[in-house]
Design a protein around this motif. Sequence first.
Motif, PDB file in Angstrom:
ATOM      1  N   ARG A 132      -1.570  15.639  16.413  1.00 21.69           N
ATOM      2  CA  ARG A 132      -2.944  15.996  16.075  1.00 21.69           C
ATOM      3  C   ARG A 132      -3.334  17.334  16.686  1.00 21.69           C
ATOM      4  O   ARG A 132      -4.090  18.095  16.101  1.00 21.69           O
ATOM      5  CB  ARG A 132      -3.879  14.892  16.580  1.00 21.69           C
TER       6      ARG A 132
ATOM      7  N   ASN B  47       0.802  -1.223   0.000  1.00 21.60           N
ATOM      8  CA  ASN B  47       0.000   0.000   0.000  1.00 21.60           C
ATOM      9  C   ASN B  47       0.832   1.269   0.000  1.00 21.60           C
ATOM     10  O   ASN B  47       0.277   2.365  -0.007  1.00 21.60           O
ATOM     11  CB  ASN B  47      -0.929   0.004   1.218  1.00 21.60           C
TER      12      ASN B  47
ATOM     13  N   GLY C  30       2.391   2.662   2.367  1.00 21.72           N
ATOM     14  CA  GLY C  30       2.090   3.464   3.544  1.00 21.72           C
ATOM     15  C   GLY C  30       1.335   2.644   4.567  1.00 21.72           C
ATOM     16  O   GLY C  30       0.811   1.567   4.259  1.00 21.72           O
ATOM     17  N   LEU C  31       1.289   3.145   5.802  1.00 24.25           N
ATOM     18  CA  LEU C  31       0.623   2.454   6.887  1.00 24.25           C
ATOM     19  C   LEU C  31      -0.344   3.394   7.574  1.00 24.25           C
ATOM     20  O   LEU C  31      -0.110   4.608   7.654  1.00 24.25           O
ATOM     21  CB  LEU C  31       1.638   1.935   7.917  1.00 24.25           C
ATOM     22  N   SER C  32      -1.414   2.818   8.095  1.00 19.44           N
ATOM     23  CA  SER C  32      -2.349   3.596   8.899  1.00 19.44           C
ATOM     24  C   SER C  32      -1.800   3.749  10.305  1.00 19.44           C
ATOM     25  O   SER C  32      -0.819   3.114  10.700  1.00 19.44           O
ATOM     26  CB  SER C  32      -3.713   2.903   8.941  1.00 19.44           C
ATOM     27  N   ARG C  33      -2.444   4.608  11.085  1.00 20.26           N
ATOM     28  CA  ARG C  33      -2.018   4.825  12.458  1.00 20.26           C
ATOM     29  C   ARG C  33      -2.107   3.539  13.273  1.00 20.26           C
ATOM     30  O   ARG C  33      -1.238   3.236  14.085  1.00 20.26           O
ATOM     31  CB  ARG C  33      -2.872   5.906  13.103  1.00 20.26           C
ATOM     32  N   VAL C  34      -3.172   2.794  13.096  1.00 23.23           N
ATOM     33  CA  VAL C  34      -3.356   1.557  13.853  1.00 23.23           C
ATOM     34  C   VAL C  34      -2.268   0.546  13.513  1.00 23.23           C
ATOM     35  O   VAL C  34      -1.701  -0.106  14.399  1.00 23.23           O
ATOM     36  CB  VAL C  34      -4.757   0.975  13.583  1.00 23.23           C
ATOM     37  N   GLU C  35      -1.945   0.426  12.237  1.00 22.94           N
ATOM     38  CA  GLU C  35      -0.912  -0.531  11.823  1.00 22.94           C
ATOM     39  C   GLU C  35       0.452  -0.131  12.360  1.00 22.94           C
ATOM     40  O   GLU C  35       1.229  -0.979  12.817  1.00 22.94           O
ATOM     41  CB  GLU C  35      -0.876  -0.623  10.302  1.00 22.94           C
ATOM     42  N   ARG C  36       0.775   1.149  12.325  1.00 22.89           N
ATOM     43  CA  ARG C  36       2.050   1.592  12.879  1.00 22.89           C
ATOM     44  C   ARG C  36       2.127   1.339  14.379  1.00 22.89           C
ATOM     45  O   ARG C  36       3.162   0.915  14.913  1.00 22.89           O
ATOM     46  CB  ARG C  36       2.264   3.072  12.596  1.00 22.89           C
TER      47      ARG C  36
ATOM     48  N   CYS D 200       1.671   5.105  17.736  1.00 21.52           N
ATOM     49  CA  CYS D 200       2.317   5.855  16.666  1.00 21.52           C
ATOM     50  C   CYS D 200       2.355   7.347  16.958  1.00 21.52           C
ATOM     51  O   CYS D 200       3.204   8.060  16.431  1.00 21.52           O
ATOM     52  CB  CYS D 200       1.589   5.612  15.346  1.00 21.52           C
TER      53      CYS D 200
ATOM     54  N   GLN E  88      -3.257   1.221  19.269  1.00 15.82           N
ATOM     55  CA  GLN E  88      -3.799   2.150  18.284  1.00 15.82           C
ATOM     56  C   GLN E  88      -3.103   3.490  18.288  1.00 15.82           C
ATOM     57  O   GLN E  88      -2.991   4.151  17.271  1.00 15.82           O
ATOM     58  CB  GLN E  88      -5.296   2.359  18.560  1.00 15.82           C
TER      59      GLN E  88
END
Length: 345
Positions: free
Chosen positions: A327, A199, A201-207, A315, A312
């Motif tokens: 954020r 992909n 890239g990674l989502s926040r959850v995956e990181r 990251c 979750q």
Amino acid sequence: ASSSVHMAQAVFPRRLRARPLSLPTMSGGLCHALSKDSRRLLKKLAVASAFSLVAGYTDVITLVRWHGLSTMMTGNLVLFGCSLLPTHPFVPHQSVYYLTLIATFFSGVVAYRLAEAWMPNRGASRLGMVLAIVMLTVESVACVRAEQAGDQHYMLAGLTPMFGMLTAACTTGKLGVPINLMTGHLTTIGLVMAAACANHGLSRVERGKAVQSAVVVASTFAGAGLGAAMVTARGEETRGLLLPVAPLLLVLLWCLDHLAKPSAEGGDGGGAHSDRSSASEDSADPHEAEDGRRAEPDLEQGDHPAAPPLGQDACDTVDTLCGGSSRSADIQRSQTAPAVAASRE
């Protein structure tokens, strides 16, 4: 930046201007740059890493001395299956021995659940005191007896309840990290790496999951290496090497209970209350402060906002340490954008 903010406060009405940015001071260093959630997540990762290191170290010592594992019941199940063979030269004990280890580990899990039902958020440390005394007694007896004396290998059954309780506490408690499931953590790291390649890239959850699993796996490897080094340095003499384990586990259990401690007693809860009070003080308009208080959920006495899950949001800590935008900074920039656009017009 400070003079620009004060100029904007003087020119624009209070309804249009955003709250001033709270820039980290140079004297505070990294602690001021990290948000409260990031510091809490760093503490959780540190506790999970320490538990994994102690578990890896203990497994090496018990496997060398008693030919059994104190934390990983998958290994004991495999050894139990090998002991059922007619000839098993690499498994020196009978199948009853490995069944005993599995049963005592299971008893530690059950005891933890009952202790938590009786003493919420304190069951692990209170039960850990009793099990630590048992561990110290077992190791003290092992130090004064010859290693090959009779059925001494059954003494490992005095250690497994502690690690059964630890596994349950770390998995189901606020830490939310299994400390001894290396297969699962390695699978998570592999899936995240494949997702990053596919992909781009990674989502926040995956990181977050990747960071969590990498910390646990690396700490377990470090603990196993430390145990092997200690055994080698002493010429495969293991007596006395488990004496520091029980005190270390008591300290880590205290840290685990401190993470789960109700925040009103001093810590996150008090900080949340101070954040709400400081937010109302920073807002010069009483209507804005009233709107802010109305937007917050009503918390009864004794209730506290839940902490974000470790997997979750880990990251966020990584992003902050690497100098990335958090954020809160994104939200502040979005709030100040209308005021900047109005000033340009």
